[in-house]
Write a protein that holds these residues in place. Structure first.
Motif, PDB file in Angstrom:
ATOM      1  N   ALA A  39     117.299  92.752 124.944  1.00  0.00           N
ATOM      2  CA  ALA A  39     118.240  92.040 124.075  1.00  0.00           C
ATOM      3  C   ALA A  39     119.290  91.290 124.892  1.00  0.00           C
ATOM      4  CB  ALA A  39     118.917  93.035 123.128  1.00  0.00           C
ATOM      5  N   VAL A  40     119.769  91.909 125.961  1.00  0.00           N
ATOM      6  CA  VAL A  40     120.740  91.235 126.828  1.00  0.00           C
ATOM      7  C   VAL A  40     120.106  90.016 127.487  1.00  0.00           C
ATOM      8  CG1 VAL A  40     122.159  91.483 128.900  1.00  0.00           C
ATOM      9  CG2 VAL A  40     122.080  93.319 127.227  1.00  0.00           C
ATOM     10  N   PHE A  41     118.852  90.138 127.902  1.00  0.00           N
ATOM     11  CA  PHE A  41     118.160  89.008 128.530  1.00  0.00           C
ATOM     12  C   PHE A  41     117.980  87.866 127.547  1.00  0.00           C
ATOM     13  CE2 PHE A  41     114.060  86.864 129.230  1.00  0.00           C
ATOM     14  CZ  PHE A  41     114.340  86.233 130.428  1.00  0.00           C
ATOM     15  N   GLU A  42     117.602  88.169 126.314  1.00  0.00           N
ATOM     16  CA  GLU A  42     117.429  87.115 125.301  1.00  0.00           C
ATOM     17  C   GLU A  42     118.738  86.373 125.066  1.00  0.00           C
ATOM     18  OE1 GLU A  42     114.900  85.845 123.541  1.00  0.00           O
ATOM     19  OE2 GLU A  42     113.415  87.048 124.587  1.00  0.00           O
ATOM     20  N   THR A  43     119.821  87.118 124.939  1.00  0.00           N
ATOM     21  CA  THR A  43     121.126  86.483 124.744  1.00  0.00           C
ATOM     22  C   THR A  43     121.497  85.625 125.941  1.00  0.00           C
ATOM     23  OG1 THR A  43     121.824  88.370 123.387  1.00  0.00           O
ATOM     24  CG2 THR A  43     123.548  86.919 124.234  1.00  0.00           C
ATOM     25  N   TYR A  44     121.277  86.153 127.127  1.00  0.00           N
ATOM     26  CA  TYR A  44     121.589  85.409 128.351  1.00  0.00           C
ATOM     27  C   TYR A  44     120.771  84.124 128.433  1.00  0.00           C
ATOM     28  CZ  TYR A  44     121.363  84.274 133.346  1.00  0.00           C
ATOM     29  OH  TYR A  44     121.374  83.614 134.541  1.00  0.00           O
ATOM     30  N   ARG A  45     119.478  84.207 128.144  1.00  0.00           N
ATOM     31  CA  ARG A  45     118.614  83.032 128.266  1.00  0.00           C
ATOM     32  C   ARG A  45     118.981  81.964 127.242  1.00  0.00           C
ATOM     33  NH1 ARG A  45     112.124  83.463 127.869  1.00  0.00           N
ATOM     34  NH2 ARG A  45     112.667  84.447 125.886  1.00  0.00           N
ATOM     35  N   ARG A 106     123.085  81.292 119.984  1.00  0.00           N
ATOM     36  CA  ARG A 106     123.153  82.739 119.769  1.00  0.00           C
ATOM     37  C   ARG A 106     121.809  83.226 119.239  1.00  0.00           C
ATOM     38  NH1 ARG A 106     126.341  80.769 115.413  1.00  0.00           N
ATOM     39  NH2 ARG A 106     125.467  81.203 113.368  1.00  0.00           N
ATOM     40  N   VAL A 107     121.591  84.501 119.425  1.00  0.00           N
ATOM     41  CA  VAL A 107     120.332  85.106 118.992  1.00  0.00           C
ATOM     42  C   VAL A 107     120.373  85.339 117.490  1.00  0.00           C
ATOM     43  CG1 VAL A 107     118.804  87.088 119.256  1.00  0.00           C
ATOM     44  CG2 VAL A 107     120.043  86.216 121.239  1.00  0.00           C
ATOM     45  N   ARG A 108     119.347  84.886 116.812  1.00  0.00           N
ATOM     46  CA  ARG A 108     119.219  85.110 115.369  1.00  0.00           C
ATOM     47  C   ARG A 108     118.035  86.037 115.102  1.00  0.00           C
ATOM     48  NH1 ARG A 108     121.884  81.480 112.001  1.00  0.00           N
ATOM     49  NH2 ARG A 108     122.919  79.724 113.020  1.00  0.00           N
ATOM     50  N   PRO A 109     118.050  86.722 113.952  1.00  0.00           N
ATOM     51  CA  PRO A 109     116.910  87.586 113.621  1.00  0.00           C
ATOM     52  C   PRO A 109     115.615  86.770 113.563  1.00  0.00           C
ATOM     53  CG  PRO A 109     118.779  88.051 112.184  1.00  0.00           C
ATOM     54  CD  PRO A 109     119.132  86.813 112.962  1.00  0.00           C
ATOM     55  N   TYR A 155     108.977  74.684 126.158  1.00  0.00           N
ATOM     56  CA  TYR A 155     110.123  75.007 125.298  1.00  0.00           C
ATOM     57  C   TYR A 155     110.677  76.357 125.735  1.00  0.00           C
ATOM     58  CZ  TYR A 155     112.705  75.203 120.869  1.00  0.00           C
ATOM     59  OH  TYR A 155     113.689  75.254 119.908  1.00  0.00           O
ATOM     60  N   VAL A 156     111.714  76.335 126.597  1.00  0.00           N
ATOM     61  CA  VAL A 156     112.151  77.550 127.277  1.00  0.00           C
ATOM     62  C   VAL A 156     112.811  78.553 126.338  1.00  0.00           C
ATOM     63  CG1 VAL A 156     112.385  76.470 129.524  1.00  0.00           C
ATOM     64  CG2 VAL A 156     114.284  76.334 127.916  1.00  0.00           C
ATOM     65  N   PHE A 157     113.118  78.138 125.110  1.00  0.00           N
ATOM     66  CA  PHE A 157     113.622  79.109 124.143  1.00  0.00           C
ATOM     67  C   PHE A 157     112.558  80.164 123.825  1.00  0.00           C
ATOM     68  CE2 PHE A 157     117.385  77.074 121.850  1.00  0.00           C
ATOM     69  CZ  PHE A 157     118.203  78.118 122.185  1.00  0.00           C
ATOM     70  N   LEU A 158     111.288  79.755 123.891  1.00  0.00           N
ATOM     71  CA  LEU A 158     110.205  80.602 123.417  1.00  0.00           C
ATOM     72  C   LEU A 158     109.648  81.466 124.544  1.00  0.00           C
ATOM     73  CD1 LEU A 158     108.290  78.048 121.204  1.00  0.00           C
ATOM     74  CD2 LEU A 158     109.797  79.865 120.442  1.00  0.00           C
ATOM     75  N   ARG A 159     109.214  82.651 124.182  1.00  0.00           N
ATOM     76  CA  ARG A 159     108.621  83.556 125.146  1.00  0.00           C
ATOM     77  C   ARG A 159     107.141  83.254 125.302  1.00  0.00           C
ATOM     78  NH1 ARG A 159     108.521  88.622 123.175  1.00  0.00           N
ATOM     79  NH2 ARG A 159     107.775  89.304 125.195  1.00  0.00           N
ATOM     80  N   PHE A 160     106.638  83.563 126.483  1.00  0.00           N
ATOM     81  CA  PHE A 160     105.224  83.343 126.782  1.00  0.00           C
ATOM     82  C   PHE A 160     104.336  84.098 125.801  1.00  0.00           C
ATOM     83  CE2 PHE A 160     101.472  85.136 128.821  1.00  0.00           C
ATOM     84  CZ  PHE A 160     100.797  83.991 129.193  1.00  0.00           C
ATOM     85  N   ALA A 161     104.733  85.313 125.430  1.00  0.00           N
ATOM     86  CA  ALA A 161     103.913  86.134 124.545  1.00  0.00           C
ATOM     87  C   ALA A 161     103.726  85.495 123.170  1.00  0.00           C
ATOM     88  CB  ALA A 161     104.539  87.520 124.387  1.00  0.00           C
ATOM     89  N   TYR A 162     104.594  84.546 122.810  1.00  0.00           N
ATOM     90  CA  TYR A 162     104.463  83.865 121.518  1.00  0.00           C
ATOM     91  C   TYR A 162     103.705  82.547 121.661  1.00  0.00           C
ATOM     92  CZ  TYR A 162     107.877  87.113 119.526  1.00  0.00           C
ATOM     93  OH  TYR A 162     108.518  88.231 119.095  1.00  0.00           O
ATOM     94  N   ARG A 216     112.730  88.266 136.671  1.00  0.00           N
ATOM     95  CA  ARG A 216     113.058  88.902 137.949  1.00  0.00           C
ATOM     96  C   ARG A 216     114.440  88.476 138.435  1.00  0.00           C
ATOM     97  NH1 ARG A 216     107.402  88.412 141.416  1.00  0.00           N
ATOM     98  NH2 ARG A 216     106.236  90.011 140.272  1.00  0.00           N
ATOM     99  N   ASP A 217     114.762  87.203 138.266  1.00  0.00           N
ATOM    100  CA  ASP A 217     116.106  86.746 138.656  1.00  0.00           C
ATOM    101  C   ASP A 217     117.176  87.448 137.829  1.00  0.00           C
ATOM    102  OD1 ASP A 217     115.115  85.061 140.561  1.00  0.00           O
ATOM    103  OD2 ASP A 217     115.084  83.291 139.260  1.00  0.00           O
ATOM    104  N   PHE A 218     116.913  87.604 136.543  1.00  0.00           N
ATOM    105  CA  PHE A 218     117.869  88.307 135.688  1.00  0.00           C
ATOM    106  C   PHE A 218     118.010  89.754 136.124  1.00  0.00           C
ATOM    107  CE2 PHE A 218     118.617  90.934 131.878  1.00  0.00           C
ATOM    108  CZ  PHE A 218     119.841  90.430 131.482  1.00  0.00           C
ATOM    109  N   ARG A 219     116.884  90.381 136.466  1.00  0.00           N
ATOM    110  CA  ARG A 219     116.934  91.772 136.911  1.00  0.00           C
ATOM    111  C   ARG A 219     117.662  91.904 138.233  1.00  0.00           C
ATOM    112  NH1 ARG A 219     111.278  94.688 137.250  1.00  0.00           N
ATOM    113  NH2 ARG A 219     111.079  93.371 139.099  1.00  0.00           N
ATOM    114  N   ARG A 220     117.464  90.925 139.132  1.00  0.00           N
ATOM    115  CA  ARG A 220     118.210  90.942 140.387  1.00  0.00           C
ATOM    116  C   ARG A 220     119.706  90.838 140.125  1.00  0.00           C
ATOM    117  NH1 ARG A 220     113.722  88.289 143.028  1.00  0.00           N
ATOM    118  NH2 ARG A 220     114.309  86.300 142.132  1.00  0.00           N
ATOM    119  N   GLY A 221     120.079  89.997 139.156  1.00  0.00           N
ATOM    120  CA  GLY A 221     121.494  89.893 138.811  1.00  0.00           C
ATOM    121  C   GLY A 221     122.059  91.200 138.284  1.00  0.00           C
TER     122      GLY A 221
END
Length: 327
Positions: A39-45, A106-109, A155-162, A216-221
């Motif tokens: 959830a933190v990563f989604e908000t950050y991205r 912001r993250v929406r449902p 479209y960088v908003f979207l995740r690869f899994a989608y 990985r960059d986010f995790r390094r941060g």
């Protein structure tokens, strides 16, 4: 993750997942093991890609709207009515509504699900036009379908899994539709299908690694912030320990100096026979030894007290002019 814990793409040491609880990345779904980290990563991205994604969404709306004049030049009246009905009365209003809904950073449902549903609707609309358009101009919608696939994977908003399942499903549907077309030769099918599969493979690979590196960059941060937090805690604890030590030394030095001064003073009185002569000279020599030892011990205690003042930052310096020749 490789054995030496280094990112092979950048050469930067990779943060160990152990440093970030729940920081393991699923190799297929590309999600963090801990939902809170995800959830933190989604908000950050979303917050850090807001401007780029707004531009990306507006460009998508412009592309959908600007395709109408091409249809006006190429399609017959009956087909054009259907195409414009789908494009301007159904598809474009929904995409514009999605842009307005997605505009705040912001993250929406169900934000990923909603955007992927919109992309699937765009694919479906283009596929309907692809199957109903005359064979001579069906290639226009074939190319537009490829453009949609490339656009959605960027479209960088979207995740690869989608995006990956939608892109692959759309590609296979286009290939199956072309295969069912009796007017299309086998060579044309192989060429068009091969082009489509090559594109979807390339952009799927690229999108996958982009998201892996972003995570990985986010995790390094997160790992760096955790390390800094621990270092700050250790520095604070060390500072508190030094302060406690300095306070203890100052207090003990003061407590030792008071009786020691009394010992030295009485030893001087005995040695000087201030209260009367001593019958045995040995006692006076003993008193001198006591005074000398007490004086030495007092110097050590004064040094400890000065050191404690220095560590506590309370030592006052007395500055004066000194003649170096006399020294």
């Amino acid at each position: 993750m490789n054995r030496d814990n280094t990112d092979p793409g950048s050469g930067i040491p990779e943060a160990k997942p152990a440093n970030v609880p729940g920081g393991d990345i699923h190799p297929l779904y590309l999600r963090f093991a801990d939902p809170e980290v995800e959830a933190v990563f989604e908000t950050y991205r979303i917050r850090h890609t807001a401007k780029l994604n707004r531009i990306w969404m507006v460009c998508g709306c412009v592309a959908i709207a600007s395709f109408g004049p091409i249809e006006w030049l190429a399609l017959l009246a009956a087909t054009l009515n259907l195409a414009w009905f789908i494009r301007y009365l159904l598809l474009l209003p929904l995409i514009v509504a999605l842009v307005v809904w997605s505009w705040p950073a912001r993250v929406r449902p169900l934000h990923n699900t909603t955007r992927v549903a919109a992309i699937a609707l765009v694919h479906l609309s283009n596929w309907v036009l692809f199957t109903t358009a005359p064979a001579a101009i069906a290639d226009i919608y074939y190319l537009f379908g490829i453009a949609i696939i490339v656009y959605t994977h960027g479209y960088v908003f979207l995740r690869f899994a989608y995006t990956a399942p939608v892109g692959w499903l759309a590609s296979l549907v286009y290939i199956a539709t072309m295969a069912a077309n009796p007017q299309l030769t086998l060579d044309d099918l192989l060429v068009r299908g091969g082009i489509l599969l090559t594109i979807i493979l390339a952009i799927t690979f690229n999108h996958y690694h982009q998201e892996v590196y972003a995570r990985r960059d986010f995790r390094r941060g997160l790992s760096l912030r955790e390390s800094l937090r621990r270092q700050l805690e250790l520095a604070t604890a060390e500072e508190q320990a030094n302060a406690a030590k300095s306070h203890f030394l100052a207090m003990m030095s003061h407590e030792l100096r008071t009786p020691l001064n009394a010992i030295i003073g009485f030893a001087q009185m005995i040695e000087g026979e201030m209260m009367g002569p001593l019958d045995n000279r040995t006692y006076r020599d003993y008193a001198g030894d006591i005074r000398n030892s007490g004086g030495h011990l007092l110097q050590l205690i004064d040094g400890i007290l000065d050191l404690a003042k220095i560590e506590a930052g309370r030592l006052e310096l007395t500055e004066e002019v000194v003649d170096l020749e006399e020294l």
